[in-house]
Design an enzyme around this catalytic site. Structure first.
Site, short mmCIF file in Angstrom:
data_model
loop_
_atom_site.label_atom_id
_atom_site.label_comp_id
_atom_site.label_asym_id
_atom_site.label_seq_id
_atom_site.Cartn_x
_atom_site.Cartn_y
_atom_site.Cartn_z
N GLY A 21 70.70 20.21 43.28
CA GLY A 21 71.29 19.89 41.98
C GLY A 21 70.68 18.69 41.30
O GLY A 21 71.38 17.94 40.61
N PRO B 275 68.92 13.26 58.43
CA PRO B 275 68.01 13.91 57.47
C PRO B 275 67.74 13.05 56.24
O PRO B 275 66.61 13.03 55.74
CB PRO B 275 68.77 15.20 57.10
N ASP C 299 56.54 18.19 49.99
CA ASP C 299 55.84 19.40 49.55
C ASP C 299 54.41 19.04 49.18
O ASP C 299 54.18 18.11 48.41
CB ASP C 299 56.54 20.01 48.32
N GLU D 168 72.36 31.89 23.09
CA GLU D 168 72.87 31.16 24.25
C GLU D 168 72.11 29.86 24.50
O GLU D 168 72.65 28.92 25.10
CB GLU D 168 72.83 32.05 25.50
N HIS E 54 68.03 34.45 20.85
CA HIS E 54 68.80 34.05 22.03
C HIS E 54 69.76 32.90 21.66
O HIS E 54 69.45 31.72 21.86
CB HIS E 54 67.87 33.61 23.15
N SER F 290 67.34 22.88 45.81
CA SER F 290 68.56 23.40 45.17
C SER F 290 69.79 22.54 45.44
O SER F 290 70.90 23.04 45.55
CB SER F 290 68.83 24.85 45.63
N GLN G 130 68.14 45.74 20.61
CA GLN G 130 67.24 46.88 20.45
C GLN G 130 67.86 48.16 21.03
O GLN G 130 67.74 49.24 20.46
CB GLN G 130 65.90 46.57 21.11
N CYS H 21 68.69 40.22 22.10
CA CYS H 21 67.28 40.59 22.24
C CYS H 21 67.15 42.08 22.61
O CYS H 21 67.42 42.93 21.77
CB CYS H 21 66.58 39.68 23.24
N LEU H 22 66.81 42.41 23.83
CA LEU H 22 66.72 43.81 24.23
C LEU H 22 68.08 44.50 24.06
O LEU H 22 68.14 45.69 23.75
CB LEU H 22 66.26 43.92 25.68
N GLY H 23 69.17 43.75 24.22
CA GLY H 23 70.51 44.31 24.02
C GLY H 23 70.74 44.76 22.60
O GLY H 23 71.45 45.74 22.35
#
Length: 547
Positions: free
Chosen positions: A16, A189, A146, A521, A519, A14, A384, A380-382
């Site tokens: 970036g 590090p 990892d 967005e 969607h 995380s 519906q 979407c669900l909003g």
């Protein structure tokens, strides 16, 4: 043929990498180069489509129907290059491809191994479309060390050796922690992370160092010495007020120049950063602010609605206002009256989601917005939930609901205003689905056309009556309820080309109330805000002036 830039991360996750990759892509574009960005994820899921938003954050959907990591959203927003299925791969997809080939006998009876069969599959993926652009930026998910990422690191090591010298470089993103007690930035590090990378045969050409404090020149030289890179290839990455400052910030620190130097591109074309200066100005110098409530069920993790938050920011840029987003848990309204919680907002947005939890709260939020004339955008669900609210409270269907919730409960409790879509047309092919089908990749995914009603609000917003938008859902509003709902005043202002699937609803007598099945967005960008979000924020701005 493309030059390849492999972006890896170390020390912690995380940091970036996705943002750094996107910013670098935009800087190379500003210098006149064409780019494509890719994400290689080491997790064993085939894609993130079946992963919980709490586990993975938002699932970003491409035009061609791929469910991908949210970093592809950064790539699109910063470069404007539409992502494709071939821009996202996971260990799960790689292993699936290898095992399918083994079952078909493609390996002619050989023992299947990570090297060369898995690594070769990754390399074949990297080659897709390499002759289409000047630069291919490939981000490797996770951090060096990892265990699940080792095949990817081995594959990019091999890939760089297969290429002619000077056609691929490695950029490594690390952390320089600051110890307040001693007042020191610690480089160890980063040194250990680079040593780990070198131990598997990869020597970074550029180091991007995240830091909360300024990195003195002495420390940069120390990092360069012990990590075997040039001092001007140690690029600081400081915390920013807005992610949209990243291209200009990285340019000031010389990231794009370091990349071009690593490739030996000289003289380097001068960058045209006018659009990013304009974006930064709009972010830093708003002329007002609006408050928008996002009423959802995953509000504990903002990354679950990453593209929505960014699209609201883009709408704010277009209107020269700062959009203050506040997260409201829809489950709260299942126990309490929504009015005290929503009265202070200039607009309400109800996003998508899956499952029954929190949906009654979303219905109440839609009712509050309709009755109190607060600008509302349902996605979407909003959408519906807005239709179900109207069916219950205006059209006389008191038990209106969704088959999604009946399917979960194993019983019929609702009038199925929203039903499981069993058949639709994708391109020139008919798609059939059953409720008990496997979950992965079985939704209506990707870009679909819609036809807008002449004279409707949305036709005015888009400036056309023909659009295409990205979908990700299994359930649809049943068109048979269109007539009784339109008799109550709700307009079905967007439909699929065959007229069978409702795409957009609106209340013409409301200041601004729109629900969309898709969607929007996912297609919004800082230099090209999505029309719906641009107009939604404009309506919120007008609403704010009326208060």
């Amino acid at each position: 043929m493309a030059r390849f830039i492999f972006i890896t991360g170390g020390v912690v996750s995380s940091l970036g990498k996705g943002l750094a990759s996107a910013a670098l892509g935009s800087l190379l574009q500003a210098r006149g180069f064409s780019v494509r960005l890719r994400k290689l994820d080491p997790y064993l899921n085939v894609d993130p489509g079946t992963m919980s938003p709490f586990e993975h954050g938002e699932v970003f959907v491409t035009d061609d129907g791929a469910e991908t990591d949210l970093d592809l959203g950064h790539y699109e927003r910063f470069t404007g290059v539409p992502a494709r299925k071939t821009d996202s791969i996971s260990s799960g997809r790689i292993y699936t491809n290898v095992l399918e080939k083994e079952r078909r006998g493609d390996y002619l009876g050989k023992t299947i191994q990570v090297v060369p069969h898995v690594t070769n599959e990754i390399k074949e993926f990297l080659k897709i479309g390499e002759d289409e652009v000047d630069f291919m930026l490939c981000e490797i998910g996770g951090t060096v060390g990892d265990i699940e990422g080792l095949p990817f690191f081995e594959a990019i090591r091999q890939f760089s050796h297969d290429k002619p010298r000077g056609e691929s470089i490695f950029m490594h993103l690390t952390l320089l922690p600051y110890l307040a007690a001693s007042g020191e930035l610690k480089t160890k590090p980063t040194q250990h992370s680079v040593k780990e990378l070198q131990s598997i045969g990869i020597a970074p050409d550029i180091l991007v160092c995240r830091s909360e404090q300024p990195i003195p020149q002495k420390e940069r030289e120390k990092i360069a010495l012990f990590c075997n890179v040039r001092p001007d290839s140690v690029v600081p990455a400081y915390d920013l007020k807005s992610i949209y400052e990243a291209p200009l910030a990285y340019h000031r620190e010389g990231l794009d120049q370091a990349v071009l130097d690593a490739f030996g591109i000289s003289p380097a074309p001068r960058p045209n950063l006018d659009s990013w200066y304009d974006v930064a100005d709009r972010v830093e110098n708003p002329e007002g602010e609006v408050k928008v409530a996002i009423v959802g069920k995953y509000v504990q993790l903002e990354d679950a609605y990453k593209s929505i938050k960014e699209a609201l920011t883009h709408g704010g840029m277009a209107n020269r206002v700062k959009v203050i987003v506040e997260w409201v848990d829809s489950e709260l309204f299942e126990r309490e009256d929504p009015a005290p919680h929503l009265e202070g907002y200039d607009a309400i947005l109800v996003p998508g989601g899956f499952g029954e939890r929190g949906t009654e709260g979303k219905i109440k939020a839609a009712q509050f917005a309709r009755e109190h004339k607060v600008p509302y955008l349902g996605i979407c669900l909003g959408m519906q939930m807005a239709v179900i609210e109207a069916a219950r409270n205006l059209a006389g269907f008191s038990t209106a609901g969704s088959e999604e919730f009946d399917h979960e409960a194993g019983e019929k409790r609702f009038e199925p205003v929203v039903y499981h879509l069993k058949e639709w047309v994708q391109g020139n092919k008919k798609v059939n689905r059953r409720p008990d089908d496997a979950k992965g990749g079985t939704m209506r995914l990707g870009a679909y056309d819609a036809v807008l009603s002449e004279g409707s609000r949305v036709a005015g917003i888009y400036g056309t009556t023909s659009i295409d938008e990205r979908h990700r859902h299994r359930y649809e509003v049943d068109v048979k309820y269109r007539k009784p709902l339109e008799e109550c005043g709700m307009l079905f202002s967007g439909m699929s080309p065959d007229g069978k699937l409702p795409e957009i609803v609106e209340w013409p007598d409301h200041p601004w109330f729109v629900g969309v099945q898709f969607h929007p967005e996912l297609k919004s960008k800082p230099f090209a805000p999505h029309p719906l979000f641009r107009d939604f924020v404009r309506a919120a701005k007008e609403s704010s002036r009326l208060v």
